[in-house]
Every structure is written in C-alpha cells, then in structure tokens.
Scaffold this active site. Structure first.
Site, short mmCIF file in Angstrom:
data_model
loop_
_atom_site.label_atom_id
_atom_site.label_comp_id
_atom_site.label_asym_id
_atom_site.label_seq_id
_atom_site.Cartn_x
_atom_site.Cartn_y
_atom_site.Cartn_z
N CYS A 168 -5.11 -3.85 1.89
CA CYS A 168 -6.38 -3.33 1.37
C CYS A 168 -6.48 -3.58 -0.13
O CYS A 168 -7.49 -4.06 -0.63
CB CYS A 168 -6.49 -1.84 1.69
SG CYS A 168 -7.73 -0.99 0.74
N GLU A 236 -8.88 -6.08 8.12
CA GLU A 236 -9.74 -6.35 6.97
C GLU A 236 -10.76 -7.44 7.32
O GLU A 236 -11.94 -7.33 7.00
CB GLU A 236 -8.92 -6.80 5.75
CG GLU A 236 -8.15 -5.69 5.06
CD GLU A 236 -9.05 -4.75 4.27
OE1 GLU A 236 -10.24 -5.05 4.06
OE2 GLU A 236 -8.56 -3.68 3.87
C1 LIG Z 1 -12.13 -2.07 4.07
C2 LIG Z 1 -11.70 -1.97 2.66
N1 LIG Z 1 -10.55 -2.56 2.28
C3 LIG Z 1 -10.15 -2.48 1.00
C4 LIG Z 1 -10.88 -1.80 0.04
C5 LIG Z 1 -10.43 -1.72 -1.39
O1 LIG Z 1 -10.30 -0.43 -1.82
C6 LIG Z 1 -12.07 -1.19 0.48
N2 LIG Z 1 -12.85 -0.50 -0.39
N3 LIG Z 1 -12.45 -1.30 1.77
#
Ligand SMILES: Cc1ncc(CO)c(N)n1
Length: 247
Positions: A168, A236
């Site tokens: 993330c 992701e």
């Molecule tokens: C899904 C997703 N992954 C990473 C980030 C980074 O903080 C975020 N805001 N949202």
C-alpha cells in the site's frame, strides 16, 4: 485549501532517503529509475512485484489521474471506497501496535497510524469538494482487500502484518513519484499525485519497510511473508480496476 496536500500522510518530516535521486524524466518510460530502492528483504519483495507495480502505473485509472482526464465520477467513487479501505488499514496498524515486540516498534507503528488518520481527515475535506459519499457500501474489491488485511492483522505477527501493509505504501510512493514530474498545474488530481510523490510519504513507506526487514523472522521469514506482499499487490491492482469500471 488549494495549496493543501490532500491525502497527506505528511507527518514524518524530513526527506525520504531516495527523494531527489529520481531523474526528472522518470515516468512510464523509466519505471525502474522512478522507483525508490528499498533495502533488504523489503527491497527484494518490491523487485519481485515490479510486474504488478508496472501494471498499476499503466492502468488507465492511474494514467487518467496522471494526465488529469480521468472521469470525475470514477475518482469520486474511488475516494469513497478508499475511505473504507483506510479505516481498515488504520485498524490493522492498531492491531500491530498491540502486538509490537518492543516500544520502538510500537512508536513507529503509532506514527504510521497517525499518518493514515490524517489521510482520512483530509479525505473528508476533499469529499466535500468532489461530492463524494464517504460511507459507501464497500465494493467487492474493497471487501477483498480489507478482509485480507484484517485477517492478517488479527492472526499474524508484526513482521507479517508489516509485509501485508507495505505494498500500500510503497506502491503509492512509486505511483506518485512516477507521475509527479509530468503532472500539470491544471490537473484536477495534482494534489493526489503530489501527496503520494512527496518525500514525506516516501519516508513513511521506508519506516514500514524497516519493520518488514526487522521482524520478518518472527513471522516465519521471507517464504512466509512473500505471499502476503504479493496478495496485497494483487488487491491494489484490483482496487484500481474496480474504480475504473465503476461507471
Ligand atoms: C487502496 C489504497 N492503497 C494505498 C493507499 C495509500 O495510502 C491508499 N490510500 N489506498
């Protein structure tokens, strides 16, 4: 407000180790050079997942952010889902804090948790501007990701939790740093790009990676944490893809 860094997790202070080492023309043509180079196991995991990182960067949703022509309705949908995601992400840090093997680790995790809570508060301001529903029904992709994170956070040791959470941070630092040199002043998503491309966000990613390097052995070692990292990267990609197909 216009100058404010939206979504900023910018609490770390100080430049990330790799900020400034990136060539000015970094972007999809120069993916690897745009990437920070994490150390140790976290670095190996990142390199093993560069294929997915590239697919995320090249995804039309992310490219649309970079060019500024992503339909606003899709971005608004993404922001609402992201609020649900970040709430689970914050809870996963809280569970990791409870399991931290020492006070130093606890302090680092608290700092990272504060970064997410700041990001969520900024979402709320942002939402007003974009007409975002911040309490949407979570989509399939959102439930898949939050369910995965919370399961790991409840059931595994800090090294595994950090490995599941690192994509993330590292992926978004990579996306922000890759898109930032090309982003124009009138791009409506400029603040998103600048927040994730900032040295402050890089430094948060580095701190989490340090926990992966430090604690993976207590989670069973590289062979145990690598699949968690990979799964998070896949989730992701699915998260962006769901936002792209949202309407
Ligand atoms: C899904 C997703 N992954 C990473 C980030 C980074 O903080 C975020 N805001 N949202």
């Amino acid at each position: 407000m216009a100058e404010e860094a939206i979504f900023s997790g910018a609490q770390a202070g100080g430049a990330g180790r790799h900020a400034g080492s990136r060539p000015a023309d970094a972007g999809p043509g120069g993916l690897d050079s745009a990437t920070a180079a994490p150390a140790g196991l976290a670095g190996e995991l990142w390199r093993q997942n560069l294929d997915l990182a590239r697919r995320c960067l090249e995804h039309p949703f992310v490219q649309g952010i970079g060019r500024g022509d992503l339909p606003r309705s899709r971005f608004a949908w993404y922001v609402g889902q992201d609020a649900a995601f970040l709430e689970a992400f914050a809870r996963a840090y809280a569970l990791a804090i409870a399991k931290a093997p020492d006070l130093d680790t606890m302090t680092t995790l608290r700092h990272l948790l504060d970064g997410v809570l700041d990001e969520l508060r900024l979402h709320q301001k942002y939402a007003a501007r974009w007409g975002v529903d911040l309490r949407p029904a979570p989509s399939f992709a959102t439930r898949a990701y939050t369910g995965f994170l919370l399961e790991v956070a409840w059931s595994r040791a800090v090294g595994a939790i950090a490995a599941a959470m690192t994509p993330c941070m590292r992926l978004y630092a990579f996306l922000g740093q890759s898109l930032r040199p090309r982003v124009t002043a009138d791009n409506p998503y400029r603040e998103w790009v600048e927040t994730y491309g900032s040295p402050d966000f890089e430094s948060l990613a580095v701190r989490l990676e340090e926990l992966v390097n430090r604690w993976h052995a207590t989670a069973g070692g590289p062979g145990e944490v690598a699949p968690l990292y990979r799964t998070a990267m896949e989730l992701e990609f699915a998260f962006f893809d769901a936002a792209w197909h949202s309407g």
